[in-house]
Design an enzyme around this catalytic site. Sequence first.
Site, PDB file in Angstrom:
ATOM      1  N   LYS A 198       0.826  -1.215   0.000  1.00 42.58           N
ATOM      2  CA  LYS A 198       0.000   0.000   0.000  1.00 42.58           C
ATOM      3  C   LYS A 198       0.858   1.261   0.000  1.00 42.58           C
ATOM      4  CE  LYS A 198      -3.911  -2.113   2.445  1.00 42.58           C
ATOM      5  NZ  LYS A 198      -4.691  -2.106   3.694  1.00 42.58           N
ATOM      6  N   ALA A 249      -0.793   0.638   6.184  1.00 41.86           N
ATOM      7  CA  ALA A 249      -1.160  -0.252   7.286  1.00 41.86           C
ATOM      8  C   ALA A 249      -2.167  -1.290   6.804  1.00 41.86           C
ATOM      9  CB  ALA A 249      -1.757   0.544   8.448  1.00 41.86           C
ATOM     10  N   ASP A 250      -2.137  -2.428   7.448  1.00 41.10           N
ATOM     11  CA  ASP A 250      -3.118  -3.477   7.169  1.00 41.10           C
ATOM     12  C   ASP A 250      -3.314  -4.286   8.442  1.00 41.10           C
ATOM     13  OD1 ASP A 250      -4.615  -4.706   4.754  1.00 41.10           O
ATOM     14  OD2 ASP A 250      -3.894  -6.416   5.911  1.00 41.10           O
ATOM     15  N   THR A 251      -4.527  -4.751   8.653  1.00 43.64           N
ATOM     16  CA  THR A 251      -4.867  -5.497   9.869  1.00 43.64           C
ATOM     17  C   THR A 251      -5.594  -6.782   9.514  1.00 43.64           C
ATOM     18  OG1 THR A 251      -5.080  -3.434  11.109  1.00 43.64           O
ATOM     19  CG2 THR A 251      -6.122  -5.381  12.069  1.00 43.64           C
ATOM     20  N   GLY A 280       0.124  -4.593  10.423  1.00 38.89           N
ATOM     21  CA  GLY A 280       1.408  -4.312   9.802  1.00 38.89           C
ATOM     22  C   GLY A 280       1.464  -2.847   9.439  1.00 38.89           C
TER      23      GLY A 280
END
Length: 189
Positions: free
Chosen positions: A47, A63-65, A100
């Site tokens: 991203k 960010a990623d969850t 992340g």
Amino acid sequence: MASQSPRRQELLKFLLDSFTIRVSDVEETLPQGIAPDRAVELLAQRKAQAVLPDCPQALVIGADTVVAVDGLILGKPQDAADAAAMLRRLSGKRHQVYTGVALCHEQGCEVFSCCTEVEFAALSEQEIAWYLATGEPFDKAGSYGIQGYGARFVRAVYGDYFNVMGLPIQSIYQKLGSLYNNLYPERRI
């Protein structure tokens, strides 16, 4: 920030006075069998790196969850049946929430992840149906939002609460301070 998440935007205000949102349109497929911490790091980096060419002088935060339970990664549900299945899987158990983060700039990227453990109460079918009817589960990893109606199902949180919302504030604060001091040593903060 390379994220369209309103929760991440709210949380980033705790760290930065001003920032711009640039939504990245990257593929979010993952290699088979990838570990949850590596998965979120990979997606966060994708991203941020997708947005970086549009603003090369900036620091881009991606960010990623994901939610992981019993070794299975739960992303956002595809539909109501998928959301209900995820909630049943979380019911009465502990699970992990991984976020992340990628801090990318013209000189490189620093990528890391944080894990928080969440314990859910046992959910009845009526509670699951009610929660689905709120509409809240459909845009959230693991089909719940800890900051909304989903809070009523959370028995305990072990670790960074804000990580569960999608942005580990304290970790990012520390990394930004270190990164800033390395990039601009003449202006130490």
